[in-house]
Design an enzyme around this catalytic site. Structure first.
Site, PDB file in Angstrom:
ATOM      1  NE  ARG A   1      -2.321   3.344   2.879  1.00  0.00           N
ATOM      2  CZ  ARG A   1      -1.940   4.529   3.471  1.00  0.00           C
ATOM      3  NH1 ARG A   1      -0.705   4.622   3.686  1.00  0.00           N
ATOM      4  NH2 ARG A   1      -2.655   5.115   3.931  1.00  0.00           N
ATOM      5  CG  LEU A   2       3.109   2.839  -3.276  1.00  0.00           C
ATOM      6  CD1 LEU A   2       2.746   1.151  -3.362  1.00  0.00           C
ATOM      7  CD2 LEU A   2       3.353   3.265  -4.462  1.00  0.00           C
ATOM      8  CG  ASP A   3       1.635   7.551   3.362  1.00  0.00           C
ATOM      9  OD1 ASP A   3       0.500   7.504   4.012  1.00  0.00           O
ATOM     10  OD2 ASP A   3       2.316   8.555   3.195  1.00  0.00           O
ATOM     11  CB  ALA A   4       0.379  10.562   1.117  1.00  0.00           C
TER      12      ALA A   4
ATOM     13  CD  GLU B   1      -2.992   7.966   2.475  1.00  0.00           C
ATOM     14  OE1 GLU B   1      -3.835   8.129   3.523  1.00  0.00           O
ATOM     15  OE2 GLU B   1      -1.937   7.706   2.425  1.00  0.00           O
TER      16      GLU B   1
ATOM     17  CG  ASP C   1      -8.903   8.666   2.652  1.00  0.00           C
ATOM     18  OD1 ASP C   1      -8.912   7.502   3.268  1.00  0.00           O
ATOM     19  OD2 ASP C   1      -7.728   9.273   2.680  1.00  0.00           O
ATOM     20  CG  ASP C   2     -14.131  10.832  -1.429  1.00  0.00           C
ATOM     21  OD1 ASP C   2     -13.509  11.424  -0.784  1.00  0.00           O
ATOM     22  OD2 ASP C   2     -14.212  10.608  -2.684  1.00  0.00           O
TER      23      ASP C   2
ATOM     24  CG  ASP D   1      -3.947   8.628   8.239  1.00  0.00           C
ATOM     25  OD1 ASP D   1      -2.899   9.191   9.071  1.00  0.00           O
ATOM     26  OD2 ASP D   1      -3.536   8.468   7.181  1.00  0.00           O
TER      27      ASP D   1
ATOM     28  CG  ASN E   1      -3.985  11.773  11.383  1.00  0.00           C
ATOM     29  OD1 ASN E   1      -2.936  11.692  12.030  1.00  0.00           O
ATOM     30  ND2 ASN E   1      -3.640  11.582  10.068  1.00  0.00           N
TER      31      ASN E   1
END
Length: 588
Positions: free
Chosen positions: A252-255, A292, A318-319, A390, A394
């Site tokens: 999973r590749l972050d941001a 992501e 995320d939506d 997150d 967060n």
């Protein structure tokens, strides 16, 4: 892309060492405290040392000024400031030799933090919990980033030595044992990787290879310049290391929206996908790459491309999470402000076509259009979740959804999420309704520690004003300890009840959804002001999967719903739908 090979590689005669250091005038290999002059070839320095094998410890001495770890170190037994250790990946004896992975449509993910997953906080301790995951119906265990970071505690997103699994959790062979035991039980293993920045403490690359970075900045540090061939190769070789040497089934590749790309040229993401696809083809394995990406770029995704040839299997949605969170909490700060108009309508849009933002203007994202149309993608392109690291961590207090919404609300959301034809993901402990917080924690020292502490106070000023000392200090070891999972509560009445529900839902998914998922397509979804949600999808065998739910605290009378097919969850809906009730049917 450069045909580079980074780091220390055992050979028949000894070990070969390579370092890309274009700004260095002279580099010595300091092996077990003995210096060896390295040969220069352009920006590369190399040395071949006979008789040097696995276990040897070494550093690189740059211009007689500073000793640094290998940026491609395979292991740092004494953390990021200590020497690197030579690791022979070929020496590990795998037991699950015939493992080739599982199709993406089988995937039910659980996201975990190695240090907080068990009291021991180690790779090997996780092995004892694998049977629980299998019995629950989970098919894929995802680990938060492991790349070595400064200190003994951290989320992992401040890694500085990408090739070295953090020694706080054990040795490389311990990680391999965890992966091997997972595979023996039919579990896939995923790893979260960070290719958009390096952490702020323990990164020396800028000293001898400043061209690694650009003048641009991400929210976490200098942007990485993937226009440079050696830099691009460093990231891609790292991905292949995790997939090949550790046999992870996916990354999973972050941001990814903060990974630099250049218009008109294939991106690093594109080249990484191709390289992973070649590995999959050569080994006959299923390898899954997930993004992501806050930009919601549907054009990067192709769930059916196997092996990958430039695109990605799926994206965290995320939506979907944000819409549910706003429905339950009515929170409006930060990105939740973009989901205020109609959270039920946003849930319906996510169920009907993937992203909520498909080109609409987003206030949070700078009053700019965000996203691309996604309704023509298969539903399994999207990883849907109600919680992740997150969305819990967060928050100022690191509190889970379980502390913010009622059990009835959460169980309705689980019934929708775990049976919808997208790939579901849980966060560790969510399967039994754990209320253990997951606050942000780290182990920096000196001025950086103070800067992190003060930065959190500025970011969450409203929380400090409201809660004062109740807001956890990220540098306090007790903050990390508060996040360690509470396994005994799984057997308490409330935990056992929730776990039984999740197991039953995932059994239905395995029986009725997964066999029909590979060729499924989006249909339509609608949300009424009274809380009524309806949705449908066309499945691979031509059957229609239908959802009816009451996402409100009030009974809905005389719904006048016309449904066909066989009930698979909730029974047959009557003319009156109870609050927070969910019904699934298939067929027709």
């Amino acid at each position: 892309m450069s045909n580079a090979r980074f780091g220390a590689r055992p050979t028949r005669e000894g070990t070969s060492f390579r370092l890309w250091a274009p700004a260095a005038k002279r580099v010595e290999l300091v092996l077990e405290k003995k210096p060896f002059q390295m040969r220069r070839d352009g920006g590369w320095f190399s040395a071949d040392v006979a008789g040097c094998g696995a276990g040897a410890r070494y550093r690189f001495r740059i211009d007689d000024e500073i000793d640094v770890p290998d940026p491609a170190s395979a292991f740092q037994p004494d953390d990021v400031f200590g020497p690197s250790e030579v690791i022979d990946h070929a020496s590990f004896q795998w037991c699950a030799k015939d493992w080739r992975g599982r199709p993406w449509t089988d995937t039910v993910l659980i996201e975990t933090h190695v240090g907080a997953f068990t009291t021991e906080g180690s790779y090997r301790a996780m092995i004892d919990k694998l049977d629980h995951l299998v019995e629950t119906g989970i098919t894929a265990l995802e680990l938060m980033p492991l790349a070595d970071f400064a200190g003994r505690r951290g989320w992992g997103y401040d890694g500085v030595l990408w090739y070295a699994p953090d020694s706080a959790y054990g040795r490389p062979e311990d990680l391999k044992s965890l992966i091997d035991e997972a595979h023996r039980r039919g579990l896939m293993m995923f790893l979260d990787v960070v290719y958009n920045h390096f952490g702020p403490q323990g990164n020396f690359i800028g000293r001898y290879a400043p061209s690694f970075f650009t003048e641009a900045h991400t929210p976490w540090g200098s942007a990485i310049d993937y226009r440079v061939g050696e830099v691009r190769a460093f990231a891609i070789e790292n991905a292949l290391c995790w997939l090949r040497d550790y046999r992870f089934d996916g990354l999973r590749l972050d941001a990814a929206n903060h990974i630099m790309s250049e218009p008109g040229r294939p991106s690093m993401l594109h080249d990484l996908s191709i390289a992973a696809g070649k590995l999959a083809a050569a080994t006959g394995r299923h390898i899954h790459l997930v993004l992501e990406n806050g930009d919601n770029r549907a054009s990067l995704l192709d769930v059916a491309q196997e092996p990958s040839r430039g695109k990605y299997r799926a994206q965290w949605n995320d939506d979907y999470h944000h819409a549910w969170h706003v429905l339950f909490t009515r929170e409006s700060n930060g990105y939740y402000g973009d989901y205020q108009r109609s959270p039920r309508g946003d849930i319906a849009r996510a169920l009907a076509s993937g992203f909520v933002y498909q080109g609409e203007v987003s206030t949070f994202w700078g009053n700019k259009p965000r996203g691309e149309p996604s309704g023509k993608l298969p539903p399994a392109t999207f990883v849907n979740f109600l919680q992740n690291h997150d969305q819990i961590g967060n928050r100022a207090l690191g509190d889970r959804l379980e502390s913010l919404a009622s059990a009835q609300q959460i169980e309705a959301a689980l019934a929708v999420t775990l049976l919808a034809p997208m790939v579901p993901m849980l966060f560790m402990g969510e399967e039994w309704g754990s209320k253990v917080p997951f606050p942000f924690f780290c182990d920096f020292t000196g001025d950086l520690a103070n800067a992190v502490r003060e930065g959190r106070k500025r970011e969450y000023k409203w929380a400090y004003d409201k809660f004062g000392d109740e807001v956890p200090d990220p540098l306090d070891p007790g903050t990390f300890r508060s996040a360690v999972l509470d396994w005994p509560t799984r057997e308490a009445p409330a935990g056992a009840k929730r776990l039984a529900l999740v197991r039953e839902l995932l059994a239905v998914r395995r029986r009725d959804i997964v066999p029909r998922l590979s060729g499924a397509s989006f249909g339509e979804a609608q949300a009424g002001e009274n809380g009524l949600l309806t949705a449908s999808w066309r499945m691979d065998d031509g059957a229609t999967l239908s959802l009816i739910a009451n996402l409100s605290p009030n009974e809905i009378a005389n719904a006048s719903l016309h449904t066909t097919g066989t009930p698979i969850w909730g029974g047959a809906p009557g003319d009156r739908l109870p609050p927070w009730s969910v019904f699934w049917r298939i067929g027709g």
